[in-house]
Scaffold this motif. Structure first.
Motif, PDB file in Angstrom:
ATOM      1  N   GLU A 244     -24.103  17.028 -13.541  1.00  0.00           N
ATOM      2  CA  GLU A 244     -25.513  17.004 -13.131  1.00  0.00           C
ATOM      3  C   GLU A 244     -25.705  16.610 -11.674  1.00  0.00           C
ATOM      4  O   GLU A 244     -26.811  16.778 -11.124  1.00  0.00           O
ATOM      5  CB  GLU A 244     -26.301  16.052 -14.034  1.00  0.00           C
ATOM      6  CG  GLU A 244     -25.860  14.599 -13.946  1.00  0.00           C
ATOM      7  CD  GLU A 244     -26.612  13.701 -14.904  1.00  0.00           C
ATOM      8  OE1 GLU A 244     -26.498  12.469 -14.767  1.00  0.00           O
ATOM      9  OE2 GLU A 244     -27.312  14.229 -15.788  1.00  0.00           O
ATOM     10  N   THR A 245     -24.678  16.111 -10.996  1.00  0.00           N
ATOM     11  CA  THR A 245     -24.819  15.757  -9.574  1.00  0.00           C
ATOM     12  C   THR A 245     -24.713  16.970  -8.660  1.00  0.00           C
ATOM     13  O   THR A 245     -24.963  16.864  -7.464  1.00  0.00           O
ATOM     14  CB  THR A 245     -23.756  14.720  -9.149  1.00  0.00           C
ATOM     15  OG1 THR A 245     -22.469  15.333  -9.104  1.00  0.00           O
ATOM     16  CG2 THR A 245     -23.728  13.533 -10.083  1.00  0.00           C
ATOM     17  N   VAL A 246     -24.323  18.132  -9.204  1.00  0.00           N
ATOM     18  CA  VAL A 246     -24.205  19.343  -8.386  1.00  0.00           C
ATOM     19  C   VAL A 246     -25.595  19.904  -8.140  1.00  0.00           C
ATOM     20  O   VAL A 246     -26.350  20.170  -9.077  1.00  0.00           O
ATOM     21  CB  VAL A 246     -23.305  20.390  -9.077  1.00  0.00           C
ATOM     22  CG1 VAL A 246     -23.235  21.665  -8.234  1.00  0.00           C
ATOM     23  CG2 VAL A 246     -21.904  19.825  -9.301  1.00  0.00           C
ATOM     24  N   ASP A 247     -25.946  20.103  -6.880  1.00  0.00           N
ATOM     25  CA  ASP A 247     -27.272  20.588  -6.525  1.00  0.00           C
ATOM     26  C   ASP A 247     -27.358  22.108  -6.660  1.00  0.00           C
ATOM     27  O   ASP A 247     -26.345  22.812  -6.761  1.00  0.00           O
ATOM     28  CB  ASP A 247     -27.625  20.167  -5.098  1.00  0.00           C
ATOM     29  CG  ASP A 247     -26.583  20.618  -4.091  1.00  0.00           C
ATOM     30  OD1 ASP A 247     -26.690  21.745  -3.581  1.00  0.00           O
ATOM     31  OD2 ASP A 247     -25.637  19.833  -3.838  1.00  0.00           O
ATOM     32  N   GLU A 248     -28.575  22.609  -6.626  1.00  0.00           N
ATOM     33  CA  GLU A 248     -28.825  24.029  -6.830  1.00  0.00           C
ATOM     34  C   GLU A 248     -28.143  24.891  -5.766  1.00  0.00           C
ATOM     35  O   GLU A 248     -27.616  25.966  -6.068  1.00  0.00           O
ATOM     36  CB  GLU A 248     -30.327  24.287  -6.828  1.00  0.00           C
ATOM     37  CG  GLU A 248     -30.718  25.719  -7.122  1.00  0.00           C
ATOM     38  CD  GLU A 248     -32.218  25.908  -7.177  1.00  0.00           C
ATOM     39  OE1 GLU A 248     -32.679  27.071  -7.136  1.00  0.00           O
ATOM     40  OE2 GLU A 248     -32.942  24.890  -7.260  1.00  0.00           O
ATOM     41  N   GLU A 249     -28.144  24.428  -4.518  1.00  0.00           N
ATOM     42  CA  GLU A 249     -27.538  25.214  -3.446  1.00  0.00           C
ATOM     43  C   GLU A 249     -26.036  25.323  -3.619  1.00  0.00           C
ATOM     44  O   GLU A 249     -25.449  26.397  -3.422  1.00  0.00           O
ATOM     45  CB  GLU A 249     -27.865  24.582  -2.090  1.00  0.00           C
ATOM     46  CG  GLU A 249     -27.310  25.323  -0.885  1.00  0.00           C
ATOM     47  CD  GLU A 249     -27.928  26.705  -0.692  1.00  0.00           C
ATOM     48  OE1 GLU A 249     -27.456  27.438   0.191  1.00  0.00           O
ATOM     49  OE2 GLU A 249     -28.881  27.057  -1.423  1.00  0.00           O
ATOM     50  N   LEU A 250     -25.377  24.233  -4.013  1.00  0.00           N
ATOM     51  CA  LEU A 250     -23.934  24.285  -4.226  1.00  0.00           C
ATOM     52  C   LEU A 250     -23.611  25.151  -5.435  1.00  0.00           C
ATOM     53  O   LEU A 250     -22.618  25.898  -5.427  1.00  0.00           O
ATOM     54  CB  LEU A 250     -23.367  22.875  -4.403  1.00  0.00           C
ATOM     55  CG  LEU A 250     -21.839  22.753  -4.428  1.00  0.00           C
ATOM     56  CD1 LEU A 250     -21.217  23.360  -3.178  1.00  0.00           C
ATOM     57  CD2 LEU A 250     -21.411  21.299  -4.587  1.00  0.00           C
TER      58      LEU A 250
END
Length: 348
Positions: A244-250
């Motif tokens: 869940e720490t992965v952002d939308e852009e990554l």
């Protein structure tokens, strides 16, 4: 039984220290060079002539002369006599921090998101030098074992190694024959469509996905043979589904590198690096959630600080501290700034 042993002398300048690891095709040893200090030496298990060794490493030697900070430097190529007969070898810079494979294992369940993004960006930067040649030089075997993790005066520094399978693409088709490791091969390579720059980008995407999720892409948890392309019929779960720490852009950047159709995929390492640079977050990386340092890592830290206080010992002290962080990345929060200062030659 190892091809060479600790204490063995190789030619006039090298003395073997200890084995660092081995794979299907080669052993890697730490060696001491009379003038250059500590190096790593790769001894091939099946390459037996100096001519074959030179041919195998032709493109790797070319790339090492470009001096890019994210491509491993090679120093020498030769042939030595082992208990198994004549074997080719080459020497390269020694990176005490170890491989990305060990780095990922030490950070499980996931490498901190911004750290994983930085590692991926540096891999892309080194690979972009190869892709920028005319015609492009394709790595064809990017795996966690072929990426080395270290530190220098600027901080975390990645080196791509094992360009032994690297080859120039055909100047017209921009393709090359398939090599490498099944789990990191692009779908078109598994279908015998040949390697391209986009095939290398796929491999970088797999590395990023594994760092962020501890899973291979297109794996829904059911058994599969990694060399069978039927698995690519499954939808790709974005890394954020596992982490869940992965952002939308990554998410978008990694999934673009893992698009099954190579014509729709991020085409080159330079474009992958540009996308990561545009996304880069200046905030500190999340806290590392690894286990407490083991006694081996703690002993290396103690030895490093003791050695740093001795005349001429700073370089070796930095190597020991980097090796300790490689064994237990939690130590980076306590000692990375010291290591960076030592790499600059500064002792406080």
């Amino acid at each position: 039984m190892a091809l060479v042993r600790g204490g063995e002398r190789i030619g006039d300048s090298l003395v073997v220290d200890r084995m660092l690891g081995e794979g299907a095709f080669a052993e890697v040893h730490r060696v001491e060079h009379r003038h250059l200090g500590r190096l790593a030496m790769k001894v091939f298990k099946r390459v037996t002539s100096e001519a074959e060794t030179h041919d195998l490493l032709g493109e790797a030697r070319l790339l090492s002369t470009l001096g890019h900070r994210n491509v491993i430097r090679l120093f020498d190529v030769g042939v030595l006599t082992t208990a198994e007969g004549r074997r080719g070898y080459f020497t390269m810079e020694y990176v005490p921090g170890g491989t990305l494979e060990r780095f990922v294992a030490a950070h499980r369940p996931a490498v901190p998101t911004d750290v994983a993004a930085e590692v991926t960006a540096q891999i892309a930067a080194g690979l972009a030098v190869a892709h920028g040649q005319h015609p492009p030089v394709l790595h064809r075997d990017l795996t966690p074992a072929n990426v080395l993790i270290g530190y220098d005066g600027a901080g975390l520094r990645i080196r791509i190694s094992d360009f032994g399978l690297a080859v120039r693409a055909d100047p017209v088709t921009r393709l090359a024959g398939a090599q490498g490791t099944y789990a990191f091969m692009a779908p078109e390579v598994l279908r015998h469509g040949g390697y391209s720059c986009a095939g290398d980008v796929w491999s970088v995407g797999v590395l990023a996905y594994v760092m962020l999720t501890d899973h291979l892409p297109y794996d829904d948890g059911t058994p599969f043979a990694p060399h069978r392309h039927v698995r690519f019929r499954r939808p790709l779960l974005p890394p954020s589904r596992y982490n869940e720490t992965v952002d939308e852009e990554l998410d978008r950047i990694v999934t673009a590198a893992l698009t099954v159709d190579p014509w729709q995929r991020t085409p080159t390492a330079r474009e992958l690096g540009d996308a990561l640079a545009a996304r880069r977050v200046r905030a500190p990386a999340p806290a590392v959630t690894t286990a407490e340092p083991g006694p081996g890592a703690q002993r290396l830290v103690a030895d490093a600080y003791a050695l740093a206080r001795t005349p001429g010992g700073l370089g070796r002290a930095a190597d020991l501290l980097e090796e300790a962080i490689g064994l237990s990345p939690r130590l980076a929060g306590r000692h990375a700034h010291t290591l960076i200062r030592w790499r600059r030659g500064v002792v406080l």
